[in-house]
Design a protein around this motif. Structure first.
Motif, mmCIF file in Angstrom:
data_model
loop_
_atom_site.group_PDB
_atom_site.id
_atom_site.type_symbol
_atom_site.label_atom_id
_atom_site.label_comp_id
_atom_site.label_asym_id
_atom_site.label_seq_id
_atom_site.Cartn_x
_atom_site.Cartn_y
_atom_site.Cartn_z
ATOM 1 N N ALA A 108 40.585 41.156 84.164
ATOM 2 C CA ALA A 108 41.116 39.877 83.763
ATOM 3 C C ALA A 108 41.562 39.963 82.114
ATOM 4 O O ALA A 108 41.228 39.480 81.588
ATOM 5 C CB ALA A 108 39.378 38.242 82.902
ATOM 6 N N GLY A 109 41.523 41.204 82.152
ATOM 7 C CA GLY A 109 42.978 41.571 80.800
ATOM 8 C C GLY A 109 41.496 42.039 79.686
ATOM 9 O O GLY A 109 41.599 42.075 78.214
ATOM 10 N N TRP A 110 40.100 42.633 79.997
ATOM 11 C CA TRP A 110 39.141 42.920 79.033
ATOM 12 C C TRP A 110 38.911 44.196 78.969
ATOM 13 O O TRP A 110 38.301 44.652 79.882
ATOM 14 C CB TRP A 110 37.945 42.130 78.644
ATOM 15 N N LYS A 111 39.433 45.567 78.309
ATOM 16 C CA LYS A 111 39.467 46.702 78.434
ATOM 17 C C LYS A 111 38.050 47.032 78.166
ATOM 18 O O LYS A 111 37.102 47.058 76.925
ATOM 19 C CB LYS A 111 40.504 47.450 77.917
ATOM 20 N N LYS A 131 41.226 43.540 74.136
ATOM 21 C CA LYS A 131 42.094 42.862 74.906
ATOM 22 C C LYS A 131 43.222 43.622 75.316
ATOM 23 O O LYS A 131 43.147 44.701 74.650
ATOM 24 C CB LYS A 131 43.157 41.295 73.889
ATOM 25 N N CYS A 132 43.307 43.478 76.842
ATOM 26 C CA CYS A 132 44.319 44.371 77.252
ATOM 27 C C CYS A 132 45.803 43.858 78.244
ATOM 28 O O CYS A 132 45.190 42.745 79.216
ATOM 29 C CB CYS A 132 44.123 46.001 77.726
ATOM 30 N N THR A 133 46.347 44.045 78.485
ATOM 31 C CA THR A 133 47.282 44.163 79.764
ATOM 32 C C THR A 133 46.044 44.444 80.811
ATOM 33 O O THR A 133 45.320 45.355 81.486
ATOM 34 C CB THR A 133 47.736 44.909 80.785
ATOM 35 N N PRO A 134 45.909 42.704 82.032
ATOM 36 C CA PRO A 134 45.080 42.758 83.499
ATOM 37 C C PRO A 134 45.196 44.713 84.132
ATOM 38 O O PRO A 134 46.539 44.152 84.463
ATOM 39 C CB PRO A 134 45.212 41.971 83.930
ATOM 40 N N LYS A 140 39.738 54.815 86.303
ATOM 41 C CA LYS A 140 40.847 55.436 86.325
ATOM 42 C C LYS A 140 41.276 54.323 86.918
ATOM 43 O O LYS A 140 40.759 53.631 87.442
ATOM 44 C CB LYS A 140 40.182 56.598 87.563
ATOM 45 N N PRO A 141 42.821 54.431 86.683
ATOM 46 C CA PRO A 141 43.333 53.210 87.181
ATOM 47 C C PRO A 141 43.659 53.435 88.707
ATOM 48 O O PRO A 141 43.907 54.821 89.351
ATOM 49 C CB PRO A 141 44.892 53.300 86.173
ATOM 50 N N VAL A 142 43.873 52.002 89.790
ATOM 51 C CA VAL A 142 43.880 52.386 90.781
ATOM 52 C C VAL A 142 45.607 53.125 91.316
ATOM 53 O O VAL A 142 45.177 53.612 92.245
ATOM 54 C CB VAL A 142 43.902 51.211 92.117
ATOM 55 N N THR A 143 46.216 53.158 89.938
ATOM 56 C CA THR A 143 47.581 53.341 90.959
ATOM 57 C C THR A 143 47.326 55.041 90.171
ATOM 58 O O THR A 143 48.464 55.041 91.140
ATOM 59 C CB THR A 143 48.218 52.785 89.274
#
Length: 180
Positions: A28-31, A45-48, A91-94
């Motif tokens: 939702a864009g909240w780190k 706030k962050c990029t989702p 960890k990012p899924v990417t």
């Protein structure tokens, strides 16, 4: 930078729900930045982005923190913080080749739950039986109105504790069955 705080409570065995909550917030864009105090979660706030959050309960790891964190960093997990015995990683899924977890199997997940049980539940159970139950019985036996109010409050605490303990035991048994 825009920030956000939320109060959220998870029992000690609801770490998977907590991980899911942190992932949804990031989507939702909240780190997630930190958790402190009485379950106050801090976000910025962050990029989702789809980010996997993982929690580990390992007092031995925390005692040897540099090695413990390095082990996870070597596998691509970012260390965030420790809170009440839990270590937080993401960890990012990417950056994942497939579905990843800091636990390689149900056995290691069960070992973490056993560490939680020994480190948290057993001491609380001892306090429960040595302090709360005798105090509850004493206040009921005295029978004065002010003692009955205290007994009612202690009764509520006892019911709440038994409910949490029951939920924790069900989660533990679920993982125990999966490893057998």
């Amino acid at each position: 930078m825009e920030t956000k705080k939320q109060i959220k409570f998870f029992t000690i065995f609801e770490y998977e729900k907590e991980q899911d909550y942190l992932r949804k917030m990031h989507l939702a864009g909240w780190k997630f930045i930190k958790v402190n105090g009485l379950c106050m979660y801090h976000f910025e706030k962050c990029t989702p982005e789809d980010v996997i959050y993982q929690l580990d309960y390992n007092k031995e790891g925390i005692a040897h923190k540099a090695e413990y964190v390095r082990m996870f960093n070597d596998c691509g997990w970012e260390y965030i913080q420790d809170y009440f015995g839990y270590s937080y990683f993401r960890k990012p899924v990417t950056e994942m080749s497939e579905e990843e977890s800091i636990f390689c199997d149900d056995e290691s997940r069960l070992q973490m739950m056993e560490r939680v049980f020994k480190g948290r539940m057993i001491p609380l159970l001892i306090i429960f039986f040595l302090v709360l139950v005798p105090q509850f019985i004493t206040n009921i036996l005295v029978g004065r109105s002010e003692n009955l109010v205290i007994a009612a409050l202690l009764g509520c605490i006892i019911v709440l504790y038994l409910s949490i303990f029951s939920m924790c035991a069900k989660t533990y048994v679920k993982y125990k069955r999966n490893t057998e």
